[in-house]
Motif scaffolding. Structure first.
Motif, mmCIF file in Angstrom:
data_model
loop_
_atom_site.group_PDB
_atom_site.id
_atom_site.type_symbol
_atom_site.label_atom_id
_atom_site.label_comp_id
_atom_site.label_asym_id
_atom_site.label_seq_id
_atom_site.Cartn_x
_atom_site.Cartn_y
_atom_site.Cartn_z
ATOM 1 N N ARG B 64 15.207 25.095 1.360
ATOM 2 C CA ARG B 64 16.310 24.677 2.095
ATOM 3 C C ARG B 64 15.432 23.705 3.350
ATOM 4 O O ARG B 64 16.042 22.669 3.666
ATOM 5 N N LEU B 65 14.379 23.901 3.916
ATOM 6 C CA LEU B 65 13.636 23.249 4.956
ATOM 7 C C LEU B 65 13.248 21.894 4.355
ATOM 8 O O LEU B 65 13.429 20.930 4.987
ATOM 9 N N ALA B 66 12.652 21.698 3.159
ATOM 10 C CA ALA B 66 12.671 20.416 2.556
ATOM 11 C C ALA B 66 13.638 19.631 2.282
ATOM 12 O O ALA B 66 13.905 18.456 2.608
ATOM 13 N N GLY B 67 14.848 20.380 1.908
ATOM 14 C CA GLY B 67 15.959 19.665 1.835
ATOM 15 C C GLY B 67 16.598 19.069 3.132
ATOM 16 O O GLY B 67 16.923 17.904 3.136
ATOM 17 N N ARG B 73 9.535 19.066 -2.148
ATOM 18 C CA ARG B 73 8.885 20.214 -2.223
ATOM 19 C C ARG B 73 7.193 20.330 -2.268
ATOM 20 O O ARG B 73 6.651 21.244 -1.665
ATOM 21 N N PRO B 74 6.787 19.849 -3.062
ATOM 22 C CA PRO B 74 5.224 19.945 -3.260
ATOM 23 C C PRO B 74 4.614 19.429 -1.911
ATOM 24 O O PRO B 74 3.529 20.084 -1.628
ATOM 25 N N PRO B 78 1.478 22.345 2.117
ATOM 26 C CA PRO B 78 0.511 22.074 3.012
ATOM 27 C C PRO B 78 0.854 22.205 4.647
ATOM 28 O O PRO B 78 0.406 22.527 5.603
ATOM 29 N N ILE B 79 2.452 21.781 4.791
ATOM 30 C CA ILE B 79 2.763 21.757 6.265
ATOM 31 C C ILE B 79 3.268 23.032 6.755
ATOM 32 O O ILE B 79 2.841 23.250 7.931
ATOM 33 N N VAL B 80 3.712 23.629 5.818
ATOM 34 C CA VAL B 80 4.081 25.128 6.171
ATOM 35 C C VAL B 80 2.627 25.835 6.580
ATOM 36 O O VAL B 80 2.688 26.868 7.361
ATOM 37 N N ASP B 81 1.773 25.734 5.470
ATOM 38 C CA ASP B 81 0.288 26.297 5.720
ATOM 39 C C ASP B 81 -0.328 25.862 6.919
ATOM 40 O O ASP B 81 -0.570 26.952 7.809
#
Lengths: 153, 153
Positions: B64-67, B73-74, B78-81
């Motif tokens: 949902r965040l990507a959307g 999505r791929p 790394p952003i969330v990491d």
DNA sequence: TATTGTTATACTCTATAACTATA
DNA sequence: TATAGTTATAGAGTATAACAATA
């Protein structure tokens, strides 16, 4: 509900008020459409811009081209290589300065540019179709003002 | 004259009429300033945006965040990491769907976001200082209209 | 079958330092 | 000393295909 959070609670509403966020989203849309519009002509955004400036000022050097387009000099090499390899420009030694290149469009470069410009104008009309001409003028003015703020920090 | 071409003949005048070119130049100015404004908070533009959405909707999934942010999505992994590694968010398994993560801000994430938002507001005022509030509103409206044109091709 | 998240990969864009050849 | 152009390099941003686990 598909997740632990109701759909209506997930939004970028609090980011929409930021000029940078809104501009990034709008520019991404423009970039995607413009890239598609230029591809049939064998051009990318940056090679289109470079070819346009070269055709308007034949004989200019890479350093001046880089300055006008706000591109770092090392990054311009491959761009000019690409235009030269496609037969759209020629690189001659500048008269009077053996360090510099004099860039000029070929006949084919001029033809490609004319066709590409037509495609870019169509793209521009498509992307700004929702705007009145007053809104379009306001947008152009606002973008120029913002860019000017960045140049003098 | 420094080259084979008079300086006054070298310009990007014929490109200035294109919305995409003007927007790229303006956005480059914004990006440079915004990157500097966020650096002291350990954030980049995209991590600031992601942290903002997560804090506004704790528990949301990466999909949902990507959307919401229009990120593939791929590329979000790394952003969330990065946010998790900095201790600004936590990743818990979503209740009811063992495939998904539930993202939520930490206390430190909320504090960092508040400080970063203040810095971004200051950056925004700085970059739009040359505009009237009517021009600012016109800009926001025009950007939203352009983005909408891209979404429905 | 479809979706979540991941891995691998690639291409573009941007930026800096260091080098050469000329000026 | 300074400038034109190049080489090398690195970090971001963006995009697609394929996979494992789960729905």
């Amino acid at each position: 509900m598909t997740g632990a959070v109701a759909d209506t609670r997930v939004s970028d509403r609090s980011l929409r008020g930021f000029t940078g966020y809104a501009m990034k989203r709008a520019f991404n849309a423009i970039r995607a459409d413009l890239t598609r519009a230029l591809a049939p002509h064998g051009l990318r955004m940056v090679t289109f811009s470079a070819l346009s400036v070269i055709a308007d000022a034949p004989g200019l050097s890479q350093a001046r081209l880089a300055g006008v387009l706000a591109i770092e000099r090392p990054n311009l090499g491959p761009i000019v290589d690409e235009l030269e390899g496609a037969g759209l420009i020629v690189r001659r030694r500048a008269a009077g300065d053996r360090r510099a290149w004099a860039l000029a469009p070929t006949d084919r470069g001029r033809e490609t540019l004319a066709a590409a410009r037509t495609a870019v104008r169509a793209h521009d009309r498509r992307m700004t179709a929702g705007l009145t001409s007053a809104q379009r003028a306001a947008l152009t003015g606002a973008l120029a003002a913002i860019e000017a703020r960045g140049e003098t920090p």
